[in-house]
Write a protein that holds these residues in place. Structure first.
Motif, PDB file in Angstrom:
ATOM      1  N   LYS A 166       0.828  -1.215   0.000  1.00  0.00           N
ATOM      2  CA  LYS A 166       0.000   0.000   0.000  1.00  0.00           C
ATOM      3  C   LYS A 166       0.861   1.264   0.000  1.00  0.00           C
ATOM      4  N   VAL A 167       1.911   1.257   0.822  1.00  0.00           N
ATOM      5  CA  VAL A 167       2.811   2.425   0.857  1.00  0.00           C
ATOM      6  C   VAL A 167       3.378   2.690  -0.529  1.00  0.00           C
ATOM      7  N   TYR A 168       3.933   1.650  -1.135  1.00  0.00           N
ATOM      8  CA  TYR A 168       4.607   1.852  -2.421  1.00  0.00           C
ATOM      9  C   TYR A 168       3.613   2.225  -3.523  1.00  0.00           C
ATOM     10  N   ALA A 169       2.489   1.529  -3.574  1.00  0.00           N
ATOM     11  CA  ALA A 169       1.526   1.821  -4.639  1.00  0.00           C
ATOM     12  C   ALA A 169       1.055   3.272  -4.526  1.00  0.00           C
ATOM     13  N   ARG A 170       0.815   3.722  -3.284  1.00  0.00           N
ATOM     14  CA  ARG A 170       0.315   5.103  -3.111  1.00  0.00           C
ATOM     15  C   ARG A 170       1.355   6.144  -3.496  1.00  0.00           C
ATOM     16  N   HIS A 171       2.637   5.764  -3.423  1.00  0.00           N
ATOM     17  CA  HIS A 171       3.699   6.673  -3.876  1.00  0.00           C
ATOM     18  C   HIS A 171       4.085   6.416  -5.331  1.00  0.00           C
ATOM     19  N   ASN A 172       3.299   5.624  -6.014  1.00  0.00           N
ATOM     20  CA  ASN A 172       3.554   5.322  -7.433  1.00  0.00           C
ATOM     21  C   ASN A 172       4.815   4.487  -7.656  1.00  0.00           C
ATOM     22  N   GLN A 173       5.261   3.812  -6.615  1.00  0.00           N
ATOM     23  CA  GLN A 173       6.440   2.960  -6.754  1.00  0.00           C
ATOM     24  C   GLN A 173       5.994   1.532  -7.105  1.00  0.00           C
ATOM     25  N   ALA A 174       6.865   0.808  -7.789  1.00  0.00           N
ATOM     26  CA  ALA A 174       6.481  -0.499  -8.342  1.00  0.00           C
ATOM     27  C   ALA A 174       6.589  -1.606  -7.294  1.00  0.00           C
ATOM     28  N   CYS A 175       5.695  -2.583  -7.400  1.00  0.00           N
ATOM     29  CA  CYS A 175       5.780  -3.796  -6.590  1.00  0.00           C
ATOM     30  C   CYS A 175       5.794  -5.016  -7.506  1.00  0.00           C
ATOM     31  N   ILE A 176       6.488  -6.044  -7.033  1.00  0.00           N
ATOM     32  CA  ILE A 176       6.439  -7.352  -7.688  1.00  0.00           C
ATOM     33  C   ILE A 176       5.626  -8.245  -6.767  1.00  0.00           C
ATOM     34  N   VAL A 177       4.482  -8.693  -7.233  1.00  0.00           N
ATOM     35  CA  VAL A 177       3.635  -9.561  -6.403  1.00  0.00           C
ATOM     36  C   VAL A 177       3.926 -11.010  -6.782  1.00  0.00           C
ATOM     37  N   THR A 178       4.552 -11.729  -5.870  1.00  0.00           N
ATOM     38  CA  THR A 178       5.055 -13.063  -6.197  1.00  0.00           C
ATOM     39  C   THR A 178       4.507 -14.141  -5.275  1.00  0.00           C
ATOM     40  N   PRO A 179       3.643 -14.994  -5.778  1.00  0.00           N
ATOM     41  CA  PRO A 179       3.354 -16.235  -5.058  1.00  0.00           C
ATOM     42  C   PRO A 179       4.651 -17.042  -4.963  1.00  0.00           C
ATOM     43  N   PHE A 180       5.071 -17.317  -3.729  1.00  0.00           N
ATOM     44  CA  PHE A 180       6.318 -18.053  -3.511  1.00  0.00           C
ATOM     45  C   PHE A 180       5.949 -19.503  -3.221  1.00  0.00           C
ATOM     46  N   ILE A 181       6.222 -20.369  -4.190  1.00  0.00           N
ATOM     47  CA  ILE A 181       5.694 -21.730  -4.154  1.00  0.00           C
ATOM     48  C   ILE A 181       6.824 -22.749  -4.075  1.00  0.00           C
ATOM     49  N   LEU A 182       6.814 -23.546  -3.020  1.00  0.00           N
ATOM     50  CA  LEU A 182       7.573 -24.788  -3.052  1.00  0.00           C
ATOM     51  C   LEU A 182       6.523 -25.874  -3.285  1.00  0.00           C
ATOM     52  N   SER A 183       6.525 -26.373  -4.496  1.00  0.00           N
ATOM     53  CA  SER A 183       5.486 -27.312  -4.907  1.00  0.00           C
ATOM     54  C   SER A 183       5.477 -28.536  -3.985  1.00  0.00           C
ATOM     55  N   GLY A 184       4.312 -28.907  -3.523  1.00  0.00           N
ATOM     56  CA  GLY A 184       4.200 -30.001  -2.563  1.00  0.00           C
ATOM     57  C   GLY A 184       4.025 -29.484  -1.142  1.00  0.00           C
ATOM     58  N   ALA A 185       4.491 -28.245  -0.886  1.00  0.00           N
ATOM     59  CA  ALA A 185       4.305 -27.630   0.435  1.00  0.00           C
ATOM     60  C   ALA A 185       3.266 -26.516   0.336  1.00  0.00           C
ATOM     61  N   MET A 186       3.546 -25.498  -0.475  1.00  0.00           N
ATOM     62  CA  MET A 186       2.627 -24.365  -0.589  1.00  0.00           C
ATOM     63  C   MET A 186       1.667 -24.486  -1.773  1.00  0.00           C
ATOM     64  N   ALA A 187       1.745 -25.551  -2.538  1.00  0.00           N
ATOM     65  CA  ALA A 187       0.866 -25.728  -3.704  1.00  0.00           C
ATOM     66  C   ALA A 187       0.868 -27.217  -4.056  1.00  0.00           C
ATOM     67  N   PRO A 188      -0.019 -27.627  -4.938  1.00  0.00           N
ATOM     68  CA  PRO A 188      -0.027 -29.040  -5.355  1.00  0.00           C
ATOM     69  C   PRO A 188       1.304 -29.441  -5.994  1.00  0.00           C
ATOM     70  N   VAL A 189       1.513 -30.742  -6.126  1.00  0.00           N
ATOM     71  CA  VAL A 189       2.775 -31.242  -6.684  1.00  0.00           C
ATOM     72  C   VAL A 189       2.804 -31.230  -8.213  1.00  0.00           C
ATOM     73  N   THR A 190       1.691 -30.934  -8.860  1.00  0.00           N
ATOM     74  CA  THR A 190       1.667 -30.966 -10.327  1.00  0.00           C
ATOM     75  C   THR A 190       1.878 -29.564 -10.908  1.00  0.00           C
ATOM     76  N   SER A 191       2.521 -29.513 -12.066  1.00  0.00           N
ATOM     77  CA  SER A 191       2.830 -28.217 -12.690  1.00  0.00           C
ATOM     78  C   SER A 191       1.580 -27.412 -12.997  1.00  0.00           C
ATOM     79  N   VAL A 192       0.561 -28.074 -13.524  1.00  0.00           N
ATOM     80  CA  VAL A 192      -0.656 -27.346 -13.881  1.00  0.00           C
ATOM     81  C   VAL A 192      -1.338 -26.836 -12.609  1.00  0.00           C
ATOM     82  N   GLY A 193      -1.288 -27.607 -11.539  1.00  0.00           N
ATOM     83  CA  GLY A 193      -1.820 -27.145 -10.258  1.00  0.00           C
ATOM     84  C   GLY A 193      -1.064 -25.934  -9.731  1.00  0.00           C
ATOM     85  N   VAL A 194       0.253 -25.983  -9.836  1.00  0.00           N
ATOM     86  CA  VAL A 194       1.075 -24.846  -9.389  1.00  0.00           C
ATOM     87  C   VAL A 194       0.742 -23.597 -10.209  1.00  0.00           C
ATOM     88  N   MET A 195       0.607 -23.768 -11.519  1.00  0.00           N
ATOM     89  CA  MET A 195       0.316 -22.606 -12.369  1.00  0.00           C
ATOM     90  C   MET A 195      -1.055 -22.021 -12.052  1.00  0.00           C
TER      91      MET A 195
END
Lengths: 525, 525
Positions: free
Chosen positions: B261-290
């Protein structure tokens, strides 16, 4: 560590989560044991597209320029009067040993080349399909030296040759026994081809490559194959594939032409490969290299069809650059990769099987340089659609050395490439929507039903990478991958078991070789 | 060596020919000196196509499934009442902290995201364009440890941080100073962001990343940037890009949302990244991860536009698998590469800049494992069309370690990728028909006019590879690439010269930091 946004921190969290999930400890160890017995595939068929950076305009330009080279400059066919006669009859212009080709002649002659053919193995379950969307991995070819961690660099022997054949036989993602996996310099030059072919036939049951260093050695290779496969089978099928390099620029010599004629007439496959070190044997620009490679390959491929229409033949391209400092070949740089992609496109337009790439490097050791250069060649090899991959494991030091440890490291990469070429699983199981619904926000997937059902086969499991914690890795000796590969190589060779062979056939092979060896004195040059 | 068809023999021949050609010895040495001063590019624009293995059908399937996740499962926005209010006003369904999105809402909100934006650097000649067909390389982010050949593995300090900023500043193919190039753990947690931002502003003149570990640290980052760029310039332009990771699965927390919120309000860029270790934070299949990555990214990207329509934001994807044995993240395997290609396609369909990949590895040392894993991530990074490449140099041991030598090895690979992305030269000079005509069959190209004119720029020249003869390499100590990188790193740091800065600005930065540091006690957790 305080930075909760750190991706390292998140990785650490994943590590921690692992312990709490199902499928840990004992399960993981069981999986490891099962995983060790990877299933060996005969070859693989790609499910992913090709990477094709050359535009239609660029392809047409290169094809047109290659035709100009063939028409205006021509190709030398040296010290082979029969070749010149054959070309004359086929409609080419002969000027001394220089052959010039009316536009389109070579391409037209190439129309009888099979798009895909079977190379039969001694074990029918190991026969390979060369061409189409298939890829076949074969080991390193040609080095006079070998290297291992303990013994360093030294001349190769027939025992080393046997060892590399054994390793290829055992490697899950190696489909082919190859040819000169190293030069057994302890055997006389004029006799070693006999021991090499015998080793492939006896210590492996996979498809292999015959001798090309003299026409009579090609005939010996055919004779040995006939003992195993039978006369008629060899004449009507392909049981050997053989490496015919052009003497670039724009020259074929009598040794190569002689072997090519022998093999083509026996219906055995040849790979016709312009061997280019850009800047020495061809221009320094990628488009120039592709033009010359296409011209040379067209002439060589067409020649095989002049000898015997329908003979199986593969379009080869070997292109590296040279170092400005040393003049030595360099590998893994951008230029050869871009040539490889383009040559793949050109070969597919011609409708013939394609050979290029491998796990090439210039490094003296299997270190980071070797790995970067190999990966930067091997991944283009796969994305570029190579059908027959020579030098796919073991190549070191610009092809002067066959490395045991590099072989072990490379075959792991081959396994990864094979999986990658399998593409995506779009099935319901692949989509994993049930898993996402089951787990939901803020939880983890380690114990969910979908993970349990798919965990063991979901990820490629490297045979050589160390993914343990730093502490565990340190307690196990803090080994780098060179050291780990050395241990794995010994374990593999210790567990080697030779494939069965009919004793009568084995005796006949040995008798043929003994008779041949007795018929001439040793030559060492 | 007797096998005249051996490709090793041919390589040897190339080596020999070198000595006879022009351009050897003294010329080569001169070229080496010139080549050492590689020109630094701001960023690069790709001339090659993308590698796009997902079919149209697969893309539509994943987009549809992601919409289903957003509609049925939803995303948690935790401990941030304002975020929930904003989502309610934007038309989402709120259930506690769970936010569910009518189909198409997030995608529709994303339409105000710029397809490409300029991140301004202190030195205007170093400003970068993020998005479109451009790629920007930034260094490793986040490791608490560092490693070098002599000192081994230890906690990072602010001196290490300064060193990595210096190396990035000097590296020809590094376009960005990055953010947390390592965690300076010798500085208090609540104050180190000040020293980190100062280091980027003082020791480099390239674009950089701000702090995201707390909203007030994001405000400090903006305040420091305003001292350098001016208040109005910062509010109307983008001078920082900032890493906002989702707490996958399907969760954003108040720390990240606060910084966003701070950066967006100052017009600064953010990289929004789902950080996935497949099998822990997401399914084990590539299509599931995507599918899950797309759903999470859509929610995060859309949130940035709810906060400030038109704020620059980048679609991030970080996906690795985990080891079945240790639970640790693994890198360089086929599955994350296939996810990367697919996410690149999905990001381009959404029409937003894309961040993924890098030179990732799990190895403890910069050995062959590190190099294979890095190459097998970096080449997909380029072929998959990543616009902003975090972790492009220095990443070791799953992101726990910033490695000096790995940084040196990686920046060489970055240079290669930059050249590769330049594609083919189809000009008359690139076609090299004059050279082929001039040289003709059986001769060599070393001395021809075309080679003379193009030799120095024709091939990528590695800064770290050893391409000398075996004998020369041995006489120089038989060093592997790890050892060579160590020497090169020291040479680079010794020759570092800081970019100029207005002394008044420097004083103002220091005064701001001193005042801030004095205003609160040190905290170390």
């Amino acid at each position: 560590m305080s930075d909760s946004n750190s991706e390292a921190a998140a990785a650490g969290a994943g590590r921690g989560r692992r312990g709490r999930g199902a499928g840990g400890g004992a399960d993981a160890r069981r999986a490891k044991r099962r995983g060790a017995k990877a299933v060996k595939c005969r070859f693989f068929e790609r499910k992913i597209p090709y990477f094709e950076p050359l535009s239609e305009e660029a392809l047409a330009l290169i094809e047109n320029n290659a035709d100009t080279v063939l028409e205006e400059v021509g190709i030398d066919f040296r010290d082979d009067a029969e070749a010149l006669e054959l070309w004359k009859a086929a409609g080419a212009d002969i000027d001394g040993e220089r052959v010039r080709f009316p536009r389109g002649l070579c391409r037209s002659l190439c129309q009888t080349i099979p798009r895909q053919f079977t190379q039969h193995a001694r074990n029918p379950e190991r026969s390979v399909e060369i061409g189409g969307r298939n890829t076949v991995f074969a080991p390193v070819y040609g080095p006079p030296f070998i290297r291992d961690l303990e013994g360093g660099r030294r001349y190769a022997t027939i025992e080393d040759f046997q060892n590399f054949v054994k390793l290829a036989y055992m490697a899950p993602a190696m489909h082919h026994s190859g040819g000169t996996v190293c030069e057994p310099v302890d055997v006389a030059v004029n006799k070693r081809h006999l021991d090499m072919v015998y080793t492939h036939l006896r210590y492996s049951d996979m498809p292999f490559m015959g001798s090309v260093t003299a026409p009579e050695r090609a005939e010996d290779s055919v004779a040995l194959a006939k003992i195993v496969f039978g006369d008629d089978f060899v004449e009507n099928n392909t049981v050997m594939i053989n490496l015919i390099n052009a003497n670039s620029p724009m020259t074929f010599d009598d040794t190569m032409l002689g072997a090519l004629k022998v093999y083509a007439r026996h219906n055995q496959a040849c790979i016709v490969t312009p061997f280019i070190l850009s800047g020495a044997m061809a221009p320094v620009t990628s488009v120039g290299v592709m033009t010359q490679t296409l011209a040379e390959a067209l002439a060589g491929l067409a020649f095989s069809q002049v000898v015997r229409p329908g003979a199986p033949v593969v379009f080869g391209s070997f292109a590296s650059s040279i170092s400005m400092q040393s003049g030595a070949p360099t590998f893994g740089t951008p230029e050869p990769a871009m040539v490889l992609y383009g040559m793949g496109q050109l070969a597919r337009r011609l409708g013939v099987p394609f050979r290029s790439g491998g796990s090439l490097c210039g490094s003296k050791l299997p270190d980071a340089q070797a790995a970067h250069e190999s990966s930067q060649t091997l991944l283009p090899t796969i994305l570029g659609g190579v059908n027959f991959v020579l030098h796919s494991a073991g190549w070191l030091e610009g092809g002067l050395v066959s490395s045991y440890e590099k072989f072990i490291i490379d075959i792991d990469q081959l396994g990864m490439m094979q999986v990658m070429a399998g593409g995506y699983d779009l099935s319901e199981n692949g989509q994993a929507m049930d898993a996402i619904r089951e787990v939901g926000p803020g939880s983890h997937f380690l114990g969910c039903a979908h993970t349990q059902a798919n965990f063991e086969s979901a990820f490629y499991r490297s045979s050589i990478a160390d993914n343990n914690s730093f502490e565990q890795w340190e307690s196990e000796g803090a080994k780098d991958s060179y050291q780990r590969a050395s241990g794995l190589c010994k374990t593999m060779l210790d567990s080697y078991e030779a494939p069965a062979i009919d004793p009568a056939i084995d005796e006949a092979l040995i008798a043929f070789i003994e008779q041949k060896k007795a018929s001439m004195p040793d030559a060492f040059s």
